[in-house]
Design a protein around this motif. Sequence first.
Motif, PDB file in Angstrom:
ATOM      1  N   GLU A  35       0.824  -1.206   0.000  1.00 56.16           N
ATOM      2  CA  GLU A  35       0.000   0.000   0.000  1.00 56.16           C
ATOM      3  C   GLU A  35       0.862   1.261   0.000  1.00 56.16           C
ATOM      4  OE1 GLU A  35      -2.920   0.020   3.059  1.00 56.16           O
ATOM      5  OE2 GLU A  35      -3.998  -1.733   2.288  1.00 56.16           O
ATOM      6  N   ARG A  36       0.410   2.255  -0.751  1.00 53.20           N
ATOM      7  CA  ARG A  36       0.983   3.609  -0.744  1.00 53.20           C
ATOM      8  C   ARG A  36      -0.182   4.570  -0.592  1.00 53.20           C
ATOM      9  NH1 ARG A  36       5.761   4.387  -3.613  1.00 53.20           N
ATOM     10  NH2 ARG A  36       5.421   6.607  -3.228  1.00 53.20           N
ATOM     11  N   ARG A  37      -0.462   4.948   0.627  1.00 51.93           N
ATOM     12  CA  ARG A  37      -1.714   5.616   0.950  1.00 51.93           C
ATOM     13  C   ARG A  37      -1.717   7.091   0.549  1.00 51.93           C
ATOM     14  NH1 ARG A  37      -5.550   3.266   4.156  1.00 51.93           N
ATOM     15  NH2 ARG A  37      -5.106   1.117   4.763  1.00 51.93           N
ATOM     16  N   TRP A 236      -3.654   2.650  -2.478  1.00 52.46           N
ATOM     17  CA  TRP A 236      -2.531   2.407  -3.400  1.00 52.46           C
ATOM     18  C   TRP A 236      -2.225   3.586  -4.322  1.00 52.46           C
ATOM     19  CZ3 TRP A 236      -6.317  -1.367  -2.485  1.00 52.46           C
ATOM     20  CH2 TRP A 236      -5.871  -2.521  -1.799  1.00 52.46           C
ATOM     21  N   GLY A 238      -0.968   6.458  -3.923  1.00 56.88           N
ATOM     22  CA  GLY A 238       0.269   7.207  -3.732  1.00 56.88           C
ATOM     23  C   GLY A 238       1.407   6.738  -4.618  1.00 56.88           C
ATOM     24  N   ALA A 239       1.302   5.559  -5.194  1.00 52.88           N
ATOM     25  CA  ALA A 239       2.377   5.029  -6.044  1.00 52.88           C
ATOM     26  C   ALA A 239       2.245   5.466  -7.500  1.00 52.88           C
ATOM     27  CB  ALA A 239       2.379   3.498  -5.970  1.00 52.88           C
ATOM     28  N   GLN A 325      -3.253  12.359  -7.461  1.00 54.33           N
ATOM     29  CA  GLN A 325      -3.161  13.146  -6.229  1.00 54.33           C
ATOM     30  C   GLN A 325      -4.209  14.253  -6.199  1.00 54.33           C
ATOM     31  OE1 GLN A 325       0.465  15.589  -5.237  1.00 54.33           O
ATOM     32  NE2 GLN A 325       0.623  14.065  -3.586  1.00 54.33           N
TER      33      GLN A 325
END
Length: 745
Positions: A35-37, A236, A238-239, A325
Motif C-alpha cells: 500500500e501507498r496511501r 494504493w 500514492g504510487a 493526487q
Amino acid sequence: MDGVALSLVEPVPPDAAAPPPPPVDPAAAPPMPAERRLDMPTQSFWRFKAKERRRRAAPKLWRTPWISRFVTFGGGLALTAYGGHEMYRVIDVGGVTTLKWALLALFVLNFSWIALSFASAVVGFFALLFSRRPPPLPESLAARTAVVMPIYNEAPSRVFGALQAILQDVEATGLGAHFDWFLLSDTTNPDIWVAEERAFAAMRRRLGPDARVYYRRREKNVSRKAGNIADFVTRWGGAYEHMVVLDADSLMAGETIVRLAAAMEADPDAGIIQTLPLIINRNTLFARVQQFAARIYGPVIAAGLAQWMGRDGNYWGHNAIIRTQAFAHHCGLPDLKGRPPFGGHILSHDFVEAALIRRAGYSVYMMPTLGGSFEESPPSLIDLSIRDRRWCQGNLQHSRILGARGFHWATRQHFLTGIFGYLTSPLWLCQLLVGIALVFQASYFRPEYFTAKFTLFPVWPRFDAERSLALFALTMAILLAPKFLGLILAMIDRETRRGSGGVVMLLVSTLFEVLMSALLAPIMMLIQTGHVFHILFGFDTGWDPQRRDDGSVPFNAIVRRHQWHVALGALTLVAGLMISPSLVAWMSPTIAGLILAIGISYITGQRWLGLVFRRAGVLITPEETTTPKIARKGRALHRLLARAGQDEENCLVAIHGDPELRALHEAWLPARPPRKRGVVSADRALAEAKLADAESLEDAVAWLDRGERLVVLGDRALLGMLARLPRRAEKEEAAAQEDATRLAS
C-alpha cells in the motif's frame, strides 16, 4: 597447485549438477502490491474560498473558447427566441387563453433543448471539418500510471479477457513498464467471486512472473463504483501519478492509453482528460441502432461539446485519465443529507468529481478525435431502461448541489443538461396532453371564458394552421440536423464512408435509424417520465448489475414492461379519432410507437435479426468492416476463457475440488480481528450449523443460500469444514468398501 586451482573452476558434469529450483508460481504472489496511501478528505459543497484554488502552472494553455460559446449559446438562445415568437403567433389567433399560455411555455422549454443541441452540433461539425490528427506516439514516459477496471458481478471471462488484451496492446508500444493493472471487484455473487480469483490466477500464469497485474475484492461495496475507486486511491494511489479508469465493458487501444499518459504529463494543470468511447461488438437490432448512431452522429455532438467546454469540461466515469493526487485531495464525495433517492451517496459521481477537481483549479477536457476508445451498450430496450433509471436518479440528485459554492458556470451547465435531459420527457408528455386538450375543447365545448380585457364575444381556441405547419417543419429540421451533419462528415471521410458500406448504404442506414428512433422516442418518453415520477415519489433505484451479453429478454417480461404503453397508445388513438382525424395524423408517430411497443421491444432485442441486418449491410460501422486490433484480441480472449465454462461454476464445488484454488483463496482473504465473544451473525451461525449437519458436499451445496455461501468463503474455519466434507459418490464408495470388508471378514 595450478592443477588444484583448475579443478575448482572446471564445469560440473550435467548429470551431477544440483537440481534447478522449482519454478515460482506467479499466482502465489500477493494479489495486490504494498500500500501507498493517499489522504482523500471529504469535500464540502457549501464551504469553499477562491483563495483555496491552486494557481495555474501553465497559464498559456488556458484559452477560453469564446467564439464556440457565443455560437452555441447565442445561437441556441436566438433560435429559441424565434421559435417562441413563432409559436406565440400560432396561438395568438383569436386571443391567448390559459391553456394556450401553458402550451407556449412547454414548447419554449422543449424547443430550447433541441435548439442548444443543434447549435452545439454546428460547432462540432466545423471543428471536425478542420480537425487535426491525433498527437504522435511518445518515445518515452516519465510517470507511472495505474489502469483500473472496477467490476461488479461481471462474467470473469469477459473482463479478464478485455484487460489482458489492453495490457498486451500497451506492452506492444514498448512503454508497458510505466503501467500497472488493477481489477477492482465489488462482486457480491459468491460464484462469480471464486470465478474471478480463478481467472486472476490463470491470467498471472499466462502473463508470467513479471506481469504487474493485481486483483482486489471489497467485502462491502460501500458507495458503489465511486467508493470502489476511492478505496483504491486511498490505499494504493500514492504510487501512481495518474490512473486510467475503465468500465467493465471498456476497451482501449494501447496507443490511446499511452497518448493519454503523454498528454497528462505535458499539461501540469490537467485533472481529467476524457476520450470519446465508440460502441462496438453489438449484435441485437436495438444495440446496432445505438451503435450506428453513436458512430455516425456521436463525433459531431462530442466535438461540439469539446469545443465550447474547453478546459471546463465534464467526465463520464470511464475511458479517461485522472491525476491521482489531485483526485484524492479534491474529489472525496460526501453523502447528501436525507434518504435516497435524493439523499445518501451520489449515484452520478462522475459529473460531481469533474466539478470538484475543476473547482480546485485543474482543467477537465475531452480529446474526441483521439480514437481507440470503445465501450458496449445495453442489448435491448428493457436493459437500457434499467440503466437509464439509475442515471435518472443520479442526474436528478444533482439538483441538490446545483448551487454549490465555487463551481464554474460551465459545471452548472453540465448539471442542468443532465437534469433537463430527463425532465424533457415529462415536459414533452405535458405538451402533448395540453395540445390534445385544446383540440378536444375546440371540438366539443362551446367556450364561455373571457380574457382579462372586456370583450363582447368569447375567445375561441383557434390556431394559425399555416404558421403551425412551418414551425413543425422547423422543429423537425433542428431536431434531425445533428444526424445529417454527422452523415455529411461520414460521407466526406473516405474510411468512414467505405467502412459503412458506401454512400447508398449510409443513406439507407441513416433513414432506418431515423425511423427506429421516431418509433422508440415515445416509448422512452413514457419510460423516462415514469422514472422521474418514481424518483420524485421517493423510490430508490438500487444498483443491479448490467446485462452485457446479447440475448433475448423473456417475452412475458416485455409484455409486463410495455402493457401500459400499448394501452395508452390505444386510448390516444380512440380519443384522437373521436376528437379529430387530423389530430391522429399529427400524432401518428407517437401513437404508432406506443401501440407497437411490445413488438418493437421484442423484435429489436433479437440477436438473429440484428445479424440479418448486418449481413444485408444495414447499420454497418467502420469498426465492423475493419475490426480494431484491440477488439479482435479482446473477443478472442473472451471466447477462449469462456470455453472453460468456469464463469458460473458453483463456488463451493470449485473450492472443494481444487485444493490449490482454496489455498490461494484463503491466502488472499483479508486479515480480520478475532470475533468478539457472544457476537455471532445469523448468516454465520446458520452456515456453520448447516455445514455441521451436512454429510456430503452435495448437502452443503443444496442447503447454503447465497448470503451463507459468502460467509463460508470469507471464513477460514468454515472453509476447513467445507473441505472435510466428502462427495456423495466418494461416501457411497467408502460405505460399499466397508460393507465388502465386513462381509469378507
